[in-house]
Motif scaffolding. Structure first.
Motif, mmCIF file in Angstrom:
data_model
loop_
_atom_site.group_PDB
_atom_site.id
_atom_site.type_symbol
_atom_site.label_atom_id
_atom_site.label_comp_id
_atom_site.label_asym_id
_atom_site.label_seq_id
_atom_site.Cartn_x
_atom_site.Cartn_y
_atom_site.Cartn_z
ATOM 1 N N THR A 161 -0.990 -2.385 -3.214
ATOM 2 C CA THR A 161 -0.612 -1.560 -2.072
ATOM 3 C C THR A 161 -1.750 -0.608 -1.731
ATOM 4 N N SER A 162 -2.051 -0.503 -0.433
ATOM 5 C CA SER A 162 -3.086 0.410 0.051
ATOM 6 C C SER A 162 -2.464 1.780 0.345
ATOM 7 N N ASN A 163 -3.308 2.846 0.328
ATOM 8 C CA ASN A 163 -2.863 4.140 0.846
ATOM 9 C C ASN A 163 -2.596 4.003 2.352
ATOM 10 N N GLU A 164 -1.871 4.966 2.915
ATOM 11 C CA GLU A 164 -1.425 4.855 4.288
ATOM 12 C C GLU A 164 -2.598 4.974 5.259
ATOM 13 N N ALA A 165 -2.585 4.152 6.288
ATOM 14 C CA ALA A 165 -3.595 4.180 7.340
ATOM 15 C C ALA A 165 -2.961 3.580 8.594
ATOM 16 N N GLU A 166 -3.721 3.575 9.693
ATOM 17 C CA GLU A 166 -3.200 2.992 10.926
ATOM 18 C C GLU A 166 -3.173 1.465 10.860
ATOM 19 N N SER A 167 -4.190 0.838 10.214
ATOM 20 C CA SER A 167 -4.215 -0.632 10.082
ATOM 21 C C SER A 167 -4.924 -1.000 8.791
ATOM 22 N N TYR A 168 -4.728 -2.305 8.387
ATOM 23 C CA TYR A 168 -5.235 -2.770 7.089
ATOM 24 C C TYR A 168 -5.821 -4.173 7.261
ATOM 25 N N HIS A 169 -6.840 -4.460 6.446
ATOM 26 C CA HIS A 169 -7.411 -5.814 6.381
ATOM 27 C C HIS A 169 -7.815 -6.068 4.930
ATOM 28 N N TRP A 170 -7.153 -7.102 4.314
ATOM 29 C CA TRP A 170 -7.383 -7.397 2.897
ATOM 30 C C TRP A 170 -8.424 -8.501 2.746
ATOM 31 N N PHE A 171 -9.217 -8.360 1.718
ATOM 32 C CA PHE A 171 -10.199 -9.382 1.338
ATOM 33 C C PHE A 171 -9.786 -9.940 -0.020
ATOM 34 N N PRO A 172 -9.873 -11.273 -0.247
ATOM 35 C CA PRO A 172 -10.633 -12.218 0.598
ATOM 36 C C PRO A 172 -9.796 -13.025 1.586
ATOM 37 N N TYR A 173 -8.477 -12.789 1.702
ATOM 38 C CA TYR A 173 -7.644 -13.730 2.454
ATOM 39 C C TYR A 173 -7.212 -13.228 3.829
ATOM 40 N N GLY A 174 -7.573 -11.983 4.227
ATOM 41 C CA GLY A 174 -7.355 -11.532 5.594
ATOM 42 C C GLY A 174 -5.965 -11.016 5.906
ATOM 43 N N ASP A 175 -5.125 -10.732 4.900
ATOM 44 C CA ASP A 175 -3.806 -10.164 5.186
ATOM 45 C C ASP A 175 -3.967 -8.816 5.887
ATOM 46 N N THR A 176 -2.969 -8.449 6.741
ATOM 47 C CA THR A 176 -3.063 -7.210 7.523
ATOM 48 C C THR A 176 -1.896 -6.261 7.243
ATOM 49 N N THR A 177 -1.141 -6.533 6.191
ATOM 50 C CA THR A 177 -0.042 -5.647 5.813
ATOM 51 C C THR A 177 -0.536 -4.611 4.817
ATOM 52 N N ARG A 178 0.275 -3.547 4.632
ATOM 53 C CA ARG A 178 -0.129 -2.495 3.695
ATOM 54 C C ARG A 178 -0.105 -3.006 2.261
ATOM 55 N N SER A 179 0.821 -3.917 1.940
ATOM 56 C CA SER A 179 0.953 -4.453 0.584
ATOM 57 C C SER A 179 0.818 -5.971 0.619
ATOM 58 N N ILE A 180 0.256 -6.537 -0.437
ATOM 59 C CA ILE A 180 0.155 -7.987 -0.580
ATOM 60 C C ILE A 180 0.611 -8.380 -1.978
ATOM 61 N N THR A 181 1.120 -9.602 -2.095
ATOM 62 C CA THR A 181 1.527 -10.138 -3.400
ATOM 63 C C THR A 181 0.465 -11.125 -3.861
ATOM 64 N N VAL A 182 -0.101 -10.893 -5.037
ATOM 65 C CA VAL A 182 -1.239 -11.680 -5.538
ATOM 66 C C VAL A 182 -0.770 -12.545 -6.695
ATOM 67 N N LYS A 183 -1.105 -13.851 -6.591
ATOM 68 C CA LYS A 183 -0.758 -14.804 -7.646
ATOM 69 C C LYS A 183 -1.972 -15.559 -8.163
ATOM 70 N N GLN A 184 -3.172 -15.254 -7.618
ATOM 71 C CA GLN A 184 -4.380 -15.998 -7.980
ATOM 72 C C GLN A 184 -5.439 -15.052 -8.517
ATOM 73 N N THR A 185 -6.288 -15.587 -9.410
ATOM 74 C CA THR A 185 -7.417 -14.824 -9.916
ATOM 75 C C THR A 185 -8.379 -14.509 -8.772
ATOM 76 N N GLY A 186 -8.916 -13.284 -8.777
ATOM 77 C CA GLY A 186 -9.868 -12.920 -7.735
ATOM 78 C C GLY A 186 -10.146 -11.436 -7.731
ATOM 79 N N HIS A 187 -11.076 -11.025 -6.871
ATOM 80 C CA HIS A 187 -11.413 -9.621 -6.661
ATOM 81 C C HIS A 187 -10.894 -9.235 -5.280
ATOM 82 N N TYR A 188 -10.014 -8.236 -5.226
ATOM 83 C CA TYR A 188 -9.321 -7.888 -3.988
ATOM 84 C C TYR A 188 -9.757 -6.512 -3.502
#
Length: 755
Positions: A212-239
């Motif tokens: 989960t990111s701190n609050e902001a007006e918009s979000y962009h997650w790396f490496p998969y491009g999600d734009t929600t405040r929170s993402i569910t991760v099931k794979q190895t990687g650097h986020y």
């Protein structure tokens, strides 16, 4: 003519002051006449001057008043004003023309007015004035001599990196300066970017973690491009997450997620799961760093089992992501019932063959590893084969085993051909390890004869009883043929780097052109042979490579080209059981020589040698593997020897190779050059040439002027020694004597004849 009272004689005169003027005119006959007097009165011109009420140099935006001296009328230049005074705000050359009451005019001197600088300082901006933290707004003043910004900077351009109001005072020189209007710059602070995990970031496959990111007006997650405040991760990687507020963005530090695979616990064994009386079997697991066996609690990768029962293992990665294997049942063999496996071929299996294994009588059967349940099974390849046989009386199972050893099979035999108009074709099969052959005609000799068209094939048998694949040759015509399409193409005597290519021996032509190339390559080699030759030895080939080749018949009547044929060079040594091929010798000295043959796989070799004058051979037993050379020592100098070799494979000897001969060296003699020739004789030089002596490392050329005793020596050396040399610095029209001598590593030659 004309004569004026002031003495001038032109028709017109200018009056330059107050006076009376009379003119006397004379005509062409000499007659004269005088005019009445004309009185001219000269009026006075006005006085003119211009006064400034200040400096003639001032800043733009200021002005100066120019005032003319008193007169009746005024006309100012430039501008055209008609007042006594004018106000000047622009640079230029200014003057006034005045007129008095008499109507006389006069111009004043010019007055230079110099206006300096800009009327208003201004600020220009390179881009938007609202930016994000980390960006820069560049502010520039209009051109002047010096600058003073509200932040204390003194350059024409400044970089604004924080929010503020900016002004600049521009000094244009001569005391002229101006202050700009206020320029507002807004620098928005970049938002903070932080990732929080809902739990551990290292977990097993199938689990997940919420980032989960701190609050902001918009979000962009790396490496998969999600734009929600929170993402569910099931794979190895650097986020990472990029947050954006008020148009400004920031990227967080990376949060690493490690997903470990679940260890798929499995149990294997290299034997059937049955314990013979008093024996054990081994159970194995793999792919993990920790193991825990049940029952027993052993923590090794493999365990020895001596009791019947169910077994399973718990596997994991250092105790993480553990899983349990399926249970396996280990049976106890019967103490009274015995089982066996037999084969009609014994314990030998030829390469690429299969044999039938049969278990002794029982009520049921299970073969390991195939799982077949019949009493007999076909198997292929060497190894130990197991079968669980159930006792028909019900006392329990018995374990039978059988071991097969693979023996090499011969290669498909070469088939060479020759032709006689009376006997037809002679076909000869050859394979280095063969002891017998079987033709499609039923004949078992190496060579057969036929005068009938058709397809002929042969297989080879080695001493181990293994049979080769068949080799085929087609005979289309049993008579002499001329200039027809070449057929019966065969590639024989194939090694890792050479092959003998042959075609129909009954075919003649004016000439043949043989072309060969690596398959799928555009680069071809072409060799032309005489029309009565039907074979070609090719060398320099690449090992383990497929080649294609054709034969072209070339005659005055036209060209005929064969079909494309293929052959494969060997990838290494001849197979075990082969007769060593292509015997040769090198590094021959007075007392030793190297014996060489094509690499051949063998357990051992038997090499025999003797001098041609002896009646018995000396035998040498050599180690096997892929040996291809042996050095004979303690030989007699100047003696001819003969030798042969055979291989041993699984205790069975191959056929003996053909005989090979070599002769040891005697004491060498350094021979001198012969056939001296003088060429290119010029006034001051000449060239001398000779036949090359390859034993020599140096040649001495002796030159002497005829009738003198002085000898000049020219030393010639090299590898190989050159076969000619230029003699320079000679005298014109002079006779010389020239002779040569060789020097070898073991002595010098005699002198050559004198030229």
């Amino acid at each position: 003519g004309y004569l004026w009272s002031n003495g001038e004689t032109t028709q017109n005169v200018y009056a330059t002051g107050s006076s009376g003027y009379v003119v006397t005119v004379t005509n062409s006959f000499g007659c004269t006449s005088s005019s009445t007097i004309t009185n001219i009165t000269q009026l006075p011109a006005p006085n003119v001057s211009v006064n400034l009420n200040g400096s003639n140099t001032f800043c733009q935006g200021d002005s100066v008043i120019l005032t003319a001296s008193q007169s009746n009328s005024y006309l100012w230049f430039p501008g055209g004003e008609t007042t006594q005074s004018i106000t000047v705000k622009d640079s230029g050359q200014y003057y006034v023309q005045v007129a008095n009451s008499a109507g006389c005019t006069k111009k004043s001197n010019q007055i230079a007015i110099n206006v300096i600088g800009s009327s208003q300082a201004a600020i220009s901006v390179s881009g938007p004035t609202t930016v994000c933290e980390g960006d820069t707004v560049f502010l520039s003043a209009n051109t002047g001599q010096s600058y003073l910004w509200s932040n204390g900077a003194t350059t024409q351009t400044i970089a604004a990196i924080y929010t503020g109001s900016f002004m600049v005072t521009v000094d244009y020189g001569s005391g002229c300066e101006s202050t700009s209007p206020v320029q507002q710059v807004i620098v928005n602070r970049a938002p903070f970017a932080l990732i929080q995990a809902s739990g551990p970031t290292s977990f097993c496959d199938g689990d997940s973690v919420v980032l989960t990111s701190n609050e902001a007006e918009s979000y962009h997650w790396f490496p998969y491009g999600d734009t929600t405040r929170s993402i569910t991760v099931k794979q190895t990687g650097h986020y990472r997450v990029q947050t954006t507020t008020s148009g400004c963005s920031n990227v967080s530090k990376a949060t690493s997620v490690q997903v470990s695979p679940l260890i798929s616990a499995q149990i294997t064994s290299n034997m059937p799961l049955i314990i013979a009386n008093g024996g054990t079997i081994t159970l194995n697991s793999s792919g993990s760093s920790t193991y825990n066996w049940h029952p027993g609690g052993q923590q090794t990768q493999s365990i020895q089992v001596s009791q019947a029962g169910y077994y399973y293992v718990t596997s994991g990665d250092s105790g993480v992501c553990e899983s349990n294997s399926d249970s396996v049942y280990v049976a106890q063999a019967s103490t009274t019932f015995q089982a066996t496996i037999s084969s009609a071929n014994g314990n030998i299996i030829c390469k690429n063959d299969s044999v039938l294994l049969e278990a002794s009588f029982g009520s049921s059967y299970q073969w390991f590893h195939s799982g077949e349940t019949s009493r007999s099974v076909y198997v292929k390849g060497a190894g130990t084969y197991y079968c669980i046989v159930q006792d028909p009386t019900g006392s329990g199972p018995a374990l039978a085993s059988f071991e097969l050893t693979e023996m090499p099979s011969p290669n498909a035999p070469d088939i060479s051909s020759s032709f006689s108009p009376f006997a037809g074709y002679q076909l000869t099969a050859y394979e280095p390890s063969a002891v017998s052959y079987l033709w499609s005609t039923g004949e078992t000799t190496s060579t057969i004869y036929t005068n009938t068209s058709g397809t002929y094939s042969a297989v080879a048998f080695n001493a181990l009883g293994c049979v080769s694949n068949q080799k085929t040759i087609n005979i289309n015509d049993t008579t002499f043929q001329q200039c027809t399409k070449p057929d019966m193409l065969q590639a024989n005597n194939i090694t890792t780097s050479a092959a003998k290519l042959s075609w129909n021996p009954a075919l003649t032509s004016e000439k043949f052109e043989v072309s060969y190339w690596i398959k799928n390559s555009s680069s071809k080699t072409h060799v032309t042979v005489a029309g009565n030759i039907q074979e070609l030895q090719v060398n320099g080939l690449t090992s383990d490579t497929t080649y294609e080749w054709t034969v072209k018949s070339i005659c005055m009547s036209g060209l005929q080209i064969s079909d494309v044929k293929e052959f494969n060079t060997l990838d290494g040594a001849l197979p075990c059981g082969s007769t060593p091929q292509y015997l040769s010798n090198d590094s021959i000295t007075k007392t030793s020589a190297n014996c060489l043959w094509q690499e051949t796989t063998a357990d051992k070799f038997v090499l025999r040698y003797k001098s041609t004058s002896d009646t018995s051979y000396t035998s040498v037993l050599l180690p096997g593997h892929a040996l291809n050379r042996f050095r004979l020592d303690s030989l007699k100098q100047g003696t001819t020897y003969q030798w042969n070799i055979r291989s041993l494979c699984s205790g069975i000897a191959s056929l003996t190779s053909t005989e090979k001969y070599f002769t040891t060296l005697t004491n060498p003699v350094c021979e001198g050059p012969k056939k001296l020739e003088l060429t290119q004789i010029k006034p001051k030089s000449a060239s001398i040439a000779w036949n090359i002596n390859y034993n020599a490392d140096t040649l001495y050329v002796y030159v002497r002027e005829k009738g003198t005793r002085a000898v000049r020596v020219i030393t010639v050396s090299g590898n190989p020694v050159p076969k000619s040399v230029f003699i320079n610095n000679l005298k014109p029209e002079t006779s010389y004597h020239v002779w040569i001598r060789s020097k070898c590593s073991f002595g010098k030659s005699s002198y050559s004849n004198v030229k």
